[in-house]
Enzyme design. Sequence first.
Site, mmCIF file in Angstrom:
data_model
loop_
_atom_site.group_PDB
_atom_site.id
_atom_site.type_symbol
_atom_site.label_atom_id
_atom_site.label_comp_id
_atom_site.label_asym_id
_atom_site.label_seq_id
_atom_site.Cartn_x
_atom_site.Cartn_y
_atom_site.Cartn_z
ATOM 1 N N GLY A 85 0.821 -1.194 0.000
ATOM 2 C CA GLY A 85 0.000 0.000 0.000
ATOM 3 C C GLY A 85 0.857 1.246 0.000
ATOM 4 N N HIS A 277 14.040 -8.092 0.284
ATOM 5 C CA HIS A 277 12.743 -8.309 0.928
ATOM 6 C C HIS A 277 12.812 -9.658 1.634
ATOM 7 C CE1 HIS A 277 8.486 -8.881 1.654
ATOM 8 N NE2 HIS A 277 8.276 -7.638 1.279
ATOM 9 N N GLU A 290 4.229 -7.558 2.807
ATOM 10 C CA GLU A 290 4.445 -7.315 4.223
ATOM 11 C C GLU A 290 3.129 -7.252 4.984
ATOM 12 O OE1 GLU A 290 8.303 -5.352 5.939
ATOM 13 O OE2 GLU A 290 7.047 -3.930 4.859
ATOM 14 N N ARG A 293 2.300 -10.213 7.290
ATOM 15 C CA ARG A 293 2.808 -10.094 8.659
ATOM 16 C C ARG A 293 2.101 -8.966 9.402
ATOM 17 N NH1 ARG A 293 8.428 -8.712 7.740
ATOM 18 N NH2 ARG A 293 7.938 -8.643 5.519
ATOM 19 N N ARG A 314 12.828 -4.353 7.095
ATOM 20 C CA ARG A 314 13.134 -5.444 6.167
ATOM 21 C C ARG A 314 14.578 -5.929 6.280
ATOM 22 N NH1 ARG A 314 9.870 -3.006 0.908
ATOM 23 N NH2 ARG A 314 7.821 -3.773 1.532
ATOM 24 N N HIS A 416 15.188 -6.644 -3.631
ATOM 25 C CA HIS A 416 13.866 -6.039 -3.772
ATOM 26 C C HIS A 416 13.895 -4.588 -4.241
ATOM 27 C CE1 HIS A 416 9.625 -5.543 -3.219
ATOM 28 N NE2 HIS A 416 9.755 -4.690 -2.205
ATOM 29 N N HIS A 417 14.694 -3.760 -3.596
ATOM 30 C CA HIS A 417 14.662 -2.331 -3.911
ATOM 31 C C HIS A 417 16.075 -1.760 -3.863
ATOM 32 C CE1 HIS A 417 12.158 1.399 -4.172
ATOM 33 N NE2 HIS A 417 13.244 1.962 -3.681
ATOM 34 N N ARG A 456 14.547 0.954 2.880
ATOM 35 C CA ARG A 456 13.229 1.530 2.614
ATOM 36 C C ARG A 456 12.163 0.854 3.456
ATOM 37 N NH1 ARG A 456 8.954 0.013 -0.357
ATOM 38 N NH2 ARG A 456 10.070 -1.692 -1.382
#
Length: 594
Positions: A85, A277, A290, A293, A314, A416-417, A456
């Site tokens: 989100g 991640h 995420e 969790r 993370r 992941h990022h 992040r």
Amino acid sequence: MKKLKLMTMALAAVMSISMLAGCTAKSEDGNKGKEERLKADIVVIGAGGAGMTAAIQAAQDGATNVVVLEKMPQTGGNTIRTTGGMNAAATELQSKEGIEDSVELMVEDTMKGGKDLNDTELVKVLAENSSDAVKWVNENGGDLSEVGMFGGASVKRIHKPEGGAAVGPMLVQMLNENIEELNIPVMLETEAEQIVVEDGKIVGVKASNEEGEFTIDCKSVVLATGGFGANADMVVEYKEELKGFGTTNHAGATGDGIKMAKELGVELVDIEQIQTHPTVHPETQTMYTEAVRGNGAILVNKDGKRFIDELQTRDVVSEAILAQPDGVSYIVFDQKVRDGLKAIEKYISAGIIFEADTIEGLAEQIGVDAAVLTETMSTYAAAAESGTDAEFGRTSMEETLTTPKYYAGLCAPAIHHTMGGVKINTSTEVLKEDGTAIAGLFAAGEVTGGVHGANRLGGNAVTDIVVFGRIAGTNAAKYVADNGGHTEATIKVEKEEKTAAPEVDGGYKDGVYTGTGKGNGGDVTVEVTVEGGNIVKVELTDHKETPGIYEGAETAVVNAIIKTQSTEVDSVTGATLTSEAIKNAVAEAVKEAK
């Protein structure tokens, strides 16, 4: 599904675009191949979330000649894969639910998560504009109507679509619909190769596609090409210890924008900061959001024991998982968590989740000691009931995980990022190593560095692309207006329907047939209509494929099947599993028609 056909003064290429109506972009005089230069006010490089946001905002602010270049066959980039989100502070939704949050607290959490390596001024801009970003998404047809908890946040701050549906497909669909409504040309399978600067200011972009090379003369460029998480060599160049890691990134995240920027002497910041991640299925590279969790799931190792506060950042959770036996863990949840999060259905359909009516039964399926797992679950239930996690200090425990059925999915960290990238200021101007800005060059999204620091927070990437995408679009439009105004467009959009027609005799028996194939999200069922001996229609009647991705496969594969009267056609890059599912389903359906 329809197609976008872009015919310019330099090229004529048919390219599919997810969620957009068919369009034809022609030169002003309707000629093709006579000139090699096009004109635009603003060229946006990259049709992911940041790029499309920038293009839309520029148009909403009055820019009349915006063009988007995208090297992949569909829009969306990594944004389409986002499941969680958008983080936002002090929103109307939070207020309605009695959640006390503030810009200052969001800044504090983001800086803490990024280990204070972040650019504080950029973080302030992120947080200060986050509430308006939620409003902008909703006002432009999106859905951010629920708020929940995510790792690294002090309060419920992540804004999600209704029912906990994945945010990425919703956002990309909304952006595509606005791109269409504003008649902004998107040139797919078109790769930007060089940003042209003369006398310290933007003058053009050199690009190419299957039709050849061409140049778009322009006043401003918004660089929104994303990160480099899918470029294994580039990842290892900056962080050698990640050699051999899988990735959650789409195939186009190869750092092209960073390479082009380096040629201009642009400063790079935090380039070695690459995030993994923690919860990614190691075989399929499917990322468990995420929110699983955040909605209550826990992590256990192969011994059946918890080992971490699951809502830590993370990097902390990733490191903890790698320290467990075989460097993996299981994400464990119950029926109540499943019922509260639509995103879980994708994992169920993909066949990567174990399930059982009892904890003992689940333990048997995943190969852990039943007594140990039972004790782990019992201890956690008691902690959730009391509100105190004496073992690991988890503070958000709204679910006791005691509602059958019980579920578990194998997970391990994956790239992941990429937090680092080109340096920008709070106006999203791109800065050179000497601290000066390149006039007319703006950047937003994962191609930039400084916003996220060393790590992040989940939910901040969507905020990043919308907040800074909007700022880049606004400032690019203002720069054009302040520097000579608008040029006359050489790429114009005309609505045009494109329907495939058979080019060979199929020789099938007339009728309506059904078939099923295995897709990315589970079974894909098609209905095939044969008339006059030919396949004339293929319709996906039931599937769980990702919106914003499957449409491109549906268009290209179905049209190719109808044209050739065969299922031996090419798959669509970026939607291979969906393409194969459609082909296999049609092949099964027409067996009877032979």
